[in-house]
Design a protein around this motif. Structure first.
Motif, short mmCIF file in Angstrom:
data_model
loop_
_atom_site.label_atom_id
_atom_site.label_comp_id
_atom_site.label_asym_id
_atom_site.label_seq_id
_atom_site.Cartn_x
_atom_site.Cartn_y
_atom_site.Cartn_z
N LYS A 414 34.87 -25.56 -48.60
CA LYS A 414 33.89 -25.52 -47.52
C LYS A 414 33.46 -24.08 -47.29
CE LYS A 414 35.55 -29.57 -44.97
NZ LYS A 414 36.09 -30.07 -43.68
N ARG A 415 32.16 -23.91 -47.00
CA ARG A 415 31.65 -22.57 -46.74
C ARG A 415 30.57 -22.61 -45.67
NH1 ARG A 415 28.81 -20.59 -51.69
NH2 ARG A 415 27.10 -21.81 -50.81
N TYR A 416 30.65 -21.67 -44.73
CA TYR A 416 29.64 -21.49 -43.70
C TYR A 416 29.03 -20.10 -43.91
CZ TYR A 416 32.37 -25.23 -41.54
OH TYR A 416 33.06 -26.40 -41.30
N THR A 417 27.70 -20.04 -43.98
CA THR A 417 27.03 -18.77 -44.26
C THR A 417 25.92 -18.53 -43.25
OG1 THR A 417 27.45 -19.07 -46.62
CG2 THR A 417 25.88 -17.38 -46.02
N ALA A 418 25.84 -17.28 -42.76
CA ALA A 418 24.74 -16.88 -41.88
C ALA A 418 24.09 -15.64 -42.48
CB ALA A 418 25.26 -16.58 -40.48
N ASN A 419 22.77 -15.62 -42.47
CA ASN A 419 22.00 -14.51 -43.02
C ASN A 419 20.93 -14.09 -42.02
OD1 ASN A 419 20.80 -12.61 -44.67
ND2 ASN A 419 19.68 -14.11 -45.89
N ILE A 420 20.99 -12.83 -41.61
CA ILE A 420 19.99 -12.27 -40.69
C ILE A 420 19.38 -11.06 -41.36
CG2 ILE A 420 19.57 -11.28 -38.41
CD1 ILE A 420 22.04 -12.74 -37.42
N ASN A 421 18.06 -11.06 -41.47
CA ASN A 421 17.37 -10.02 -42.20
C ASN A 421 16.09 -9.66 -41.45
OD1 ASN A 421 16.13 -8.43 -44.26
ND2 ASN A 421 17.40 -9.52 -45.76
N GLY A 422 15.94 -8.39 -41.11
CA GLY A 422 14.74 -8.01 -40.38
C GLY A 422 14.42 -6.55 -40.52
N ASP A 423 13.16 -6.19 -40.26
CA ASP A 423 12.77 -4.78 -40.26
C ASP A 423 11.67 -4.57 -39.23
OD1 ASP A 423 10.04 -4.98 -41.66
OD2 ASP A 423 11.37 -5.89 -43.16
N LEU A 424 11.53 -3.31 -38.82
CA LEU A 424 10.60 -2.91 -37.77
C LEU A 424 9.82 -1.70 -38.24
CD1 LEU A 424 9.62 -3.01 -34.75
CD2 LEU A 424 11.56 -1.50 -34.25
#
Length: 592
Positions: A414-424
């Motif tokens: 089992k795997r839980y993955t979160a990805n947050i990607n941003g730029d300003l």
């Protein structure tokens, strides 16, 4: 009894609408040929694959190839970087020579080549590119499985154990003792390897978050990354937020896995007949004196005898359940004596008595150990993602849940993955961005005794293939038979499914922050900072009824933890100048 055999993996994929694919593959048509460019030059490393299958090969140095196809209706797909891919049906042809045309639109594609990007037409080194569309063609546990068979010169060895990474070799092995693993770079951040342990691995990345994969396969890799790139470099670029309205997406796939043994296994009766014949040929079943002692002539055949079975078939009497299975091959009188029949004249000529036991090996019961140790494995992959972008900001957030139930009953992942990607980008000359990839996974590794250096079967499936087909795992009262068939070296593997646990749990995070200042239209400075953290826990437990396979010890437990942290800081100065609209000057200075 176990014989060496290959196992065929059948996969069925359900994506919203149910799509059922059953492929029966039999290599019976050999096709050869040569692939050249539009100027007649041979193309080394061109990929030749059979459409709709995982069969793929690459052309040799002189552009020649040889591939086996299942039928004349098979379609060959020929592809090479910088050239238009073509498809052709085999038909009645056994030699197919092909010429590829340059792809003008492909040559203008931008590819990642280390600390920057270039047009494909400007790339002189060996490079393979795999897009997100190609990655999503089939459900995969990790990115390495997704690129299998899609890049020439890149060999990916499958590993069907849930949660395990395949072995990747770019143009073969280079060292006997040192590592042959390529360098992995995610969004420009090289994965740090300390004492053979990565703070972040390819199993921590959700394949659906990846926009493209570029693979550097020659000396250009070492020119950019030094000795770290000696085994090749795998450059991974993740999806970024895009300018436009807010977009919410959900995707889900379900796949079904099963094992198909290509071995024609003997049933219980066939095994006993073969065992008895071997004893007769070895002069170990019935003592017929000097007349049967000459090993240079065939042995004198003898009839099945329940008393001789008990005496000569070693260990059989130690397992009453297995003994009862063998005795089912004979017919018995109510008083417990064996039924007999008159012998024929030819049988009497062999020295057999006038009456011999009535025997039929098809009446010996059998047990399917492989079926009991395996199941239909189900893998689920669910992802929800949110993207948004304006002239100033871009943002991508994705959450993924992956659950793989292994074909072996003691394995899952089992795997839980979160990805947050941003730029300003508040001004035209300044950009600030960040990315975070976090994952939590739990792997049930399966039965594995502590004495792994010992020879013999180790996992549940191979242990099941070792079992005697006439032996049963449980007696009539439901109690487990610890040594089926009476062999003290073979332990009942079904006992350990609920009595042995090998769990591996990891939590990993990859964070990156960058800032970029644009001084002029052709000069810019960028600083990258990345931190990689991984916490790994390995624990095992054996219950009171666990077997002693590979010196396994019942009523024991172990617990080990490992923590890895690494960071990278990079300062880069880019100069990109075009002179007179035709001369391009590129310079990259790096301190890492």
């Amino acid at each position: 009894m176990r014989t060496n055999s290959a196992n065929c993996r059948h996969v069925t994929v359900f994506t919203f609408l149910v799509l059922l694919t059953l492929t029966s593959f039999s290599q019976n048509i050999a096709v050869t040929g040569k692939v050249t460019g539009n100027n007649g030059e041979p193309l080394e490393g061109a990929t030749i694959s059979i459409k709709g299958t995982s069969v793929s090969i690459v052309t040799k140095k002189d552009g020649t190839f040889s591939i086996n196809a299942p039928s004349e209706n098979s379609v060959l797909v020929i592809s090479y970087t910088g050239y238009e891919s073509i498809e052709t049906r085999i038909g009645s042809r056994r030699e197919i020579n092909l010429s590829l045309d340059l792809a003008g639109n492909v040559l203008t594609d931008v590819v990642v080549v280390g600390y920057g990007t270039q047009k494909k037409s400007d790339v002189t080194g060996a490079l393979s590119r795999i897009t997100s569309d190609e990655i999503r063609e089939r459900p995969a546990q990790n990115i390495l499985q997704a690129i299998q068979g899609k890049a020439a010169g890149v060999h990916v060895t499958s590993n069907l154990k849930p949660g395990e990474l395949p072995v990747v070799r770019i143009r073969g092995n280079r060292s006997i003792g040192a590592s042959n693993e390529p360098l992995y770079v995610i969004d420009g951040i090289p994965m740090v390897n300390a004492l053979g342990v990565n703070s972040f691995t390819m199993s921590d990345i959700n394949p659906n978050d990846i926009a493209s994969v570029e693979i550097l396969k020659d000396a250009s890799a070492t020119a950019i990354y030094g000795s770290r790139g000696a085994n090749g470099v795998v450059l991974i670029t993740t999806h970024k937020g895009k300018k436009g309205r807010v977009s919410l997406n959900y995707s889900s796939t379900v796949s079904v896995d099963s094992y198909k043994s290509l071995t024609n296994w003997m049933d219980g009766g066939e095994y006993i007949d073969r065992w008895r014949l071997s004893l007769i040929n070895g002069r170990l079943y019935k003592d017929l004196g000097a007349a049967n002692s000459n090993l240079n002539v065939p042995a004198i055949m003898w009839y099945p005898d329940p008393d001789l079975d008990k005496q000569r078939m070693g260990g059989l009497t130690a397992d009453p359940v297995a003994l009862a299975s063998v005795m089912m091959g004979y017919e018995w009188n109510p008083d417990g004596t064996v039924k007999t029949r008159p012998t024929t004249a030819s049988e009497q000529a062999l020295g057999w008595p006038a009456q011999i036991p009535i025997y039929n090996s098809r009446n010996i019961r059998s047990f399917d150990w492989l079926d009991a140790a395996t199941r239909t494995g189900i893998s689920q992959n669910h992802q929800i993602s949110l993207t948004s972008g304006t002239d100033i900001t871009r943002l991508l957030i994705s959450l993924n849940y992956y659950n793989q139930e292994g074909v072996q009953k003691d394995q899952d992942y089992k795997r839980y993955t979160a990805n947050i990607n941003g730029d300003l980008s508040p001004t035209k000359w300044f950009t600030l961005g960040t990315s975070i990839i976090a994952t939590l996974s739990t792997q049930n590794f399966g039965i594995l005794g502590p004495n792994t250096s010992n020879t013999g079967s180790k996992d549940l499936y191979s242990r099941a293939t070792d079992q005697f087909p006439y032996a049963l795992p449980f007696d009539d009262n439901g109690f487990a038979v610890r040594n089926p068939g009476g062999n003290i070296s073979l332990w009942n593997p079904l006992i350990d499914i609920d009595q042995v646990l090998n769990e591996r749990r990891s939590a990993a995070i990859l964070t990156g922050v960058f800032s970029e200042v644009k001084f002029t239209s052709w000069l810019r400075y960028r600083v990258n900072f990345s931190a990689q953290y991984r916490q790994f826990r390995s624990s095992s437990w054996t219950g009171p009824n666990a077997t002693s396979h590979l010196t396994n010890r019942p009523n024991t437990a172990s617990y080990n933890t490992q923590e890895n942290f690494s960071w990278v800081v990079e300062n880069l100065l880019y100069a990109d100048k075009t002179l007179a609209d035709i001369h391009k000057f590129n310079l990259t200075l790096l301190q890492s």
